[in-house]
Design an enzyme around this catalytic site. Structure first.
Site, PDB file in Angstrom:
ATOM      1  CG  ASP A 141      43.212  39.103  46.037  1.00  0.00           C
ATOM      2  OD1 ASP A 141      43.324  38.806  44.837  1.00  0.00           O
ATOM      3  OD2 ASP A 141      42.792  40.212  46.440  1.00  0.00           O
ATOM      4  CB  SER A 142      42.903  34.560  42.283  1.00  0.00           C
ATOM      5  OG  SER A 142      44.298  34.312  42.219  1.00  0.00           O
ATOM      6  CG  ASP A 175      47.125  40.013  45.235  1.00  0.00           C
ATOM      7  OD1 ASP A 175      47.683  41.017  44.752  1.00  0.00           O
ATOM      8  OD2 ASP A 175      46.397  39.256  44.567  1.00  0.00           O
ATOM      9  CE  LYS A 189      48.441  41.472  41.946  1.00  0.00           C
ATOM     10  NZ  LYS A 189      47.016  41.797  42.184  1.00  0.00           N
ATOM     11  CD  GLU A 221      42.493  44.120  43.538  1.00  0.00           C
ATOM     12  OE1 GLU A 221      41.366  44.660  43.665  1.00  0.00           O
ATOM     13  OE2 GLU A 221      42.643  42.901  43.374  1.00  0.00           O
ATOM     14  CD  GLU A 240      41.908  41.149  36.732  1.00  0.00           C
ATOM     15  OE1 GLU A 240      42.608  41.432  37.722  1.00  0.00           O
ATOM     16  OE2 GLU A 240      41.045  40.246  36.739  1.00  0.00           O
TER      17      GLU A 240
HETATM   18  O1  KIV Z   1      44.786  37.515  42.518  1.00  0.00           O
HETATM   19  C1  KIV Z   1      45.181  37.322  41.353  1.00  0.00           C
HETATM   20  O2  KIV Z   1      45.318  36.185  40.890  1.00  0.00           O
HETATM   21  C2  KIV Z   1      45.482  38.481  40.534  1.00  0.00           C
HETATM   22  C3  KIV Z   1      45.749  38.242  39.080  1.00  0.00           C
HETATM   23  C4  KIV Z   1      44.503  37.936  38.371  1.00  0.00           C
HETATM   24  C5  KIV Z   1      46.481  39.355  38.471  1.00  0.00           C
HETATM   25  O3  KIV Z   1      45.495  39.577  41.009  1.00  0.00           O
END
Ligand code: KIV
Length: 272
Positions: free
Chosen positions: A52-53, A91, A121, A123, A190
């Site tokens: 989600d980055s 994510d 994934k 969090e 992280e």
């Molecule tokens: O969204 C992302 O890129 C991440 C990584 C930084 C692990 O969760």
């Protein structure tokens, strides 16, 4: 120390556990589109994370919070079309799994069905255990993410190193154990102290993938735009830049502008 590497035609969640058992470090990198994912996959990266980055590096938002489930599915489906070898982990974005476990499962199913991704994934630890359990029960592989969890940035207030205090470190260790017991196939840690990350990696049988978590874990993940030096203003201590693509690209694009203005481009050979 070099480790004998097994060849994998297609990396699966089982392969990752095998890599940990064999002492082979796992490489993981983000991608959000077809062209980049094709390069990343061809370079034998084991896991492609559709993170989600994308909210930051693709859409230009300050945080990961605004990206939607539909947008994540769009990015993930582009990446899946490119990935021939890597395991594609997607994510679940903020607001698509925190309300209750049924919403979490619906979101995970949409990702799997509509993007073709191989795993999701999420969090958090104990707070989201019901959601993790329900997604796993549906046969969807889940990766956890502990330590600095950017979807909770407004709770933390800053992007500084997490779990330096004993109480937070203790909760992180308990959460990692819980995610393992629930059946997660791996966990991203992280921005936490390297000593703590190593301790966690040694205490569980599933792979621990670090970002800013030192070298004592089972693998590493970076945002591909950071590794390539496209995000030149982002300079955390944990980042190793392998290129300065920002400068290279700026130079090439400035040259193109000059060539157009000076009528050098296109030349005789570049026209019909
Ligand atoms: O969204 C992302 O890129 C991440 C990584 C930084 C692990 O969760």
């Amino acid at each position: 120390m070099s480790v004998a590497k097994k060849e994998y035609k297609r990396v699966t969640v089982k392969s990752l556990i095998e890599m940990k058992q064999n002492g082979e470090k796992i490489s993981m990198l983000t991608s959000y589109d077809y062209s980049m994912a094709k390069i990343v996959d061809a370079a034998n990266v084991d896991v492609i994370l559709v993170g989600d980055s994308a909210s930051n590096v693709i859409a230009g938002h300050e945080t990961t919070l605004p990206i939607t489930l539909d947008q994540m599915i769009y990015h993930a489906s582009s990446v899946v079309r490119a990935a021939k070898r890597a395991l594609v982990v997607v994510d679940i974005p903020f607001g698509s799994y925190q309300s209750d476990s049924k919403e979490a499962l619906r979101s995970a199913i949409r990702i799997m069905k509509e993007s073709g991704g191989h795993a999701v994934k999420v969090e958090g630890g104990e707070e989201i255990q019901e959601s993790v359990k329900r997604i796993l029960q549906a046969g969807i592989p889940v990766m956890g993410h502990l330590g600095l969890t950017p979807q909770s940035i407004y709770k933390f207030g800053t992007y500084t190193v997490r779990a330096k205090e004993e109480a937070e470190a203790k909760k992180l260790k308990e959460d990692a154990k819980m995610l393992e017991e629930l059946g997660c196939f791996g966990i991203v840690l992280e921005k936490i102290p390297a000593k703590l990350a190593k301790e966690v990696a040694e205490s569980v049988s599933i792979p621990i993938i670090g970002i800013g978590a030192g070298n004592g874990v089972d693998g590493q993940v970076l945002v591909v735009h950071d590794l390539l030096g496209m995000t030149h203003e982002f300079n955390p201590r944990f980042l190793r830049r392998y290129m300065n693509l920002y400068e290279e690209m700026s130079g090439a694009i400035s040259q193109y502008v000059d060539d157009v203005k000076s009528k050098d481009f296109p030349n005789e050979d570049e026209q019909y």
